[in-house]
Design a protein around this motif. Structure first.
Motif, PDB file in Angstrom:
ATOM      1  N   LEU A  94       0.793  -1.696  -0.373  1.00 38.01           N
ATOM      2  CA  LEU A  94       0.249   0.118   0.017  1.00 38.01           C
ATOM      3  C   LEU A  94       1.058   1.268   0.060  1.00 38.01           C
ATOM      4  N   GLY A  95       0.074   2.335  -0.239  1.00 35.28           N
ATOM      5  CA  GLY A  95       1.183   4.166  -0.820  1.00 35.28           C
ATOM      6  C   GLY A  95       1.712   3.741  -1.591  1.00 35.28           C
ATOM      7  N   LYS A  96       2.014   4.620  -2.101  1.00 32.85           N
ATOM      8  CA  LYS A  96       2.417   5.063  -3.943  1.00 32.85           C
ATOM      9  C   LYS A  96       4.126   4.927  -3.151  1.00 32.85           C
ATOM     10  N   GLY A  97       5.541   4.708  -2.281  1.00 33.25           N
ATOM     11  CA  GLY A  97       6.418   4.478  -1.815  1.00 33.25           C
ATOM     12  C   GLY A  97       7.315   5.609  -2.711  1.00 33.25           C
ATOM     13  N   PHE A  98       8.647   5.360  -2.313  1.00 34.79           N
ATOM     14  CA  PHE A  98       9.846   6.235  -2.852  1.00 34.79           C
ATOM     15  C   PHE A  98      10.044   6.363  -4.286  1.00 34.79           C
ATOM     16  N   LYS A  99      10.285   7.734  -5.340  1.00 35.95           N
ATOM     17  CA  LYS A  99      10.970   6.883  -6.269  1.00 35.95           C
ATOM     18  C   LYS A  99      12.447   7.496  -6.165  1.00 35.95           C
ATOM     19  N   THR A 100      13.148   6.208  -6.500  1.00 37.33           N
ATOM     20  CA  THR A 100      14.131   5.950  -6.675  1.00 37.33           C
ATOM     21  C   THR A 100      15.340   5.360  -7.488  1.00 37.33           C
ATOM     22  N   ASP A 101      14.514   5.746  -8.662  1.00 40.56           N
ATOM     23  CA  ASP A 101      14.882   5.437 -10.097  1.00 40.56           C
ATOM     24  C   ASP A 101      15.542   6.988 -10.370  1.00 40.56           C
ATOM     25  N   VAL A 102      16.605   7.497 -10.017  1.00 41.02           N
ATOM     26  CA  VAL A 102      17.315   8.943 -10.213  1.00 41.02           C
ATOM     27  C   VAL A 102      19.081   8.009  -9.989  1.00 41.02           C
ATOM     28  N   SER A 103      19.241   8.849 -10.829  1.00 38.18           N
ATOM     29  CA  SER A 103      21.138   8.733 -10.783  1.00 38.18           C
ATOM     30  C   SER A 103      21.885   9.798 -10.970  1.00 38.18           C
ATOM     31  N   GLY A 104      23.197   9.303 -10.776  1.00 37.03           N
ATOM     32  CA  GLY A 104      24.113  11.114 -10.365  1.00 37.03           C
ATOM     33  C   GLY A 104      23.237  11.585  -9.545  1.00 37.03           C
ATOM     34  N   LYS A 105      22.961  11.768  -8.735  1.00 39.51           N
ATOM     35  CA  LYS A 105      22.330  12.074  -7.462  1.00 39.51           C
ATOM     36  C   LYS A 105      23.162  12.411  -6.511  1.00 39.51           C
ATOM     37  N   LYS A 106      23.642  13.409  -5.309  1.00 41.53           N
ATOM     38  CA  LYS A 106      23.563  13.013  -3.721  1.00 41.53           C
ATOM     39  C   LYS A 106      22.474  13.639  -3.374  1.00 41.53           C
ATOM     40  N   CYS A 107      22.146  11.705  -2.687  1.00 39.25           N
ATOM     41  CA  CYS A 107      20.664  11.626  -2.008  1.00 39.25           C
ATOM     42  C   CYS A 107      21.077  11.770  -0.465  1.00 39.25           C
ATOM     43  N   VAL A 108      20.154  12.449   0.519  1.00 41.51           N
ATOM     44  CA  VAL A 108      19.937  11.990   1.949  1.00 41.51           C
ATOM     45  C   VAL A 108      19.155  11.604   2.397  1.00 41.51           C
ATOM     46  N   VAL A 109      18.993  10.343   2.991  1.00 38.65           N
ATOM     47  CA  VAL A 109      18.086   9.885   4.147  1.00 38.65           C
ATOM     48  C   VAL A 109      18.383  10.291   5.126  1.00 38.65           C
ATOM     49  N   ILE A 110      16.878  10.282   5.520  1.00 39.71           N
ATOM     50  CA  ILE A 110      16.988  10.906   6.522  1.00 39.71           C
ATOM     51  C   ILE A 110      15.409   9.973   8.141  1.00 39.71           C
ATOM     52  N   GLY A 111      16.504   9.448   8.574  1.00 37.08           N
ATOM     53  CA  GLY A 111      15.329   8.338   9.841  1.00 37.08           C
ATOM     54  C   GLY A 111      15.295   8.247  10.988  1.00 37.08           C
ATOM     55  N   GLY A 112      14.413   8.536  11.758  1.00 41.83           N
ATOM     56  CA  GLY A 112      14.690   8.542  13.115  1.00 41.83           C
ATOM     57  C   GLY A 112      13.108   7.874  13.661  1.00 41.83           C
ATOM     58  N   GLY A 113      13.626   7.024  14.713  1.00 43.47           N
ATOM     59  CA  GLY A 113      12.773   6.094  15.565  1.00 43.47           C
ATOM     60  C   GLY A 113      11.907   5.395  14.393  1.00 43.47           C
ATOM     61  N   MET A 114      10.624   4.809  14.450  1.00 44.26           N
ATOM     62  CA  MET A 114      10.216   3.772  13.972  1.00 44.26           C
ATOM     63  C   MET A 114      10.690   4.296  12.251  1.00 44.26           C
ATOM     64  N   GLY A 115      10.898   5.232  11.892  1.00 43.18           N
ATOM     65  CA  GLY A 115      11.191   6.310  11.030  1.00 43.18           C
ATOM     66  C   GLY A 115      12.037   5.873  10.255  1.00 43.18           C
ATOM     67  N   ILE A 116      12.953   4.936  10.798  1.00 42.75           N
ATOM     68  CA  ILE A 116      14.050   4.385  10.299  1.00 42.75           C
ATOM     69  C   ILE A 116      13.295   2.943   9.331  1.00 42.75           C
ATOM     70  N   ALA A 117      12.579   2.581  10.070  1.00 45.44           N
ATOM     71  CA  ALA A 117      12.191   1.030   9.075  1.00 45.44           C
ATOM     72  C   ALA A 117      11.938   1.103   7.566  1.00 45.44           C
ATOM     73  N   PRO A 118      11.770   2.149   6.785  1.00 48.33           N
ATOM     74  CA  PRO A 118      11.780   1.577   4.896  1.00 48.33           C
ATOM     75  C   PRO A 118      13.153   2.670   4.415  1.00 48.33           C
ATOM     76  N   THR A 119      14.463   3.044   5.787  1.00 46.58           N
ATOM     77  CA  THR A 119      15.322   2.775   5.200  1.00 46.58           C
ATOM     78  C   THR A 119      16.289   2.327   4.782  1.00 46.58           C
ATOM     79  N   LYS A 120      16.487   0.633   4.931  1.00 47.91           N
ATOM     80  CA  LYS A 120      16.877  -0.065   4.463  1.00 47.91           C
ATOM     81  C   LYS A 120      16.992  -0.680   3.415  1.00 47.91           C
ATOM     82  N   LEU A 121      15.695  -0.394   2.451  1.00 46.94           N
ATOM     83  CA  LEU A 121      15.139  -0.785   0.839  1.00 46.94           C
ATOM     84  C   LEU A 121      15.414   0.770   0.617  1.00 46.94           C
ATOM     85  N   LEU A 122      15.362   1.408   0.891  1.00 45.26           N
ATOM     86  CA  LEU A 122      16.233   2.796   0.066  1.00 45.26           C
ATOM     87  C   LEU A 122      16.432   3.194   0.218  1.00 45.26           C
ATOM     88  N   ILE A 123      17.986   2.760   0.996  1.00 39.51           N
ATOM     89  CA  ILE A 123      18.860   3.048   0.466  1.00 39.51           C
ATOM     90  C   ILE A 123      19.545   2.312   0.053  1.00 39.51           C
TER      91      ILE A 123
END
Length: 163
Positions: A94-123
């Motif tokens: 469920l949900g749209k999810g993050f856009k990850t089809d980018v390349s050559g960029k500097k990406c900052v991923v921030i996750g705190g508390g349970m907001g860390i949960a989706p960061t494994k796949l995103l990173i």
């Protein structure tokens, strides 16, 4: 979106009140992406509402979904007692999810508390073609124990806790 009965492969305590559940999903795993979530059904029929849990990671080759969750009430307490081999019913992704089809960029991923949960796949998705900086935070050491489960090789990482 799928309704699927899935076999639990692992469900273990990462640290105080924090758990990681790995399940085998033949359908939903092939359509899941970073930033999506699932509605997990508890077995106790008194609790009629499913619990929303963020997708932590997906291995499409092995049909595995991972969910990182914190025990907060009766539903997540029940999840923590489930063992390998048991079956859990999921609804999603469920949900749209993050856009990850980018390349050559500097990406900052921030996750705190349970907001860390989706960061494994995103990173994992972003670091293939981008420079990734990861900033993680939590209440205390227990809240960031899950970072040991992330592949942060090549990722500039900053960690902070409230204590």
């Amino acid at each position: 979106m799928f309704l699927e009965d899935c076999k639990i492969l692992e469900n273990y305590q990462v640290s105080e009140n924090y758990y990681l559940m790995k399940i085998e999903s033949n359908k939903a795993s092939q359509h899941s992406k970073a930033g999506q979530f699932f509605m997990l059904k508890v077995k106790n029929e008194i609790r009629i509402l499913r619990r929303p849990i963020s997708l932590h990671f997906v291995d499409k080759d092995k049909n595995i979904l991972e969910f990182y969750y914190e025990v907060k009430g009766g539903g997540t307490k029940e999840f923590s007692s489930l063992e390998a081999g048991e079956v859990i019913n999921i609804q999603g992704p469920l949900g749209k999810g993050f856009k990850t089809d980018v390349s050559g960029k500097k990406c900052v991923v921030i996750g705190g508390g349970m907001g860390i949960a989706p960061t494994k796949l995103l990173i994992n998705d972003l670091k293939k073609n981008n420079e990734v900086i990861f900033i993680a935070g939590g209440r205390d050491k227990n809240a960031i124990e899950i970072l040991k489960n992330l592949d942060l090789e090549g990722v500039r990482t900053y960690i902070t806790t409230d204590d």
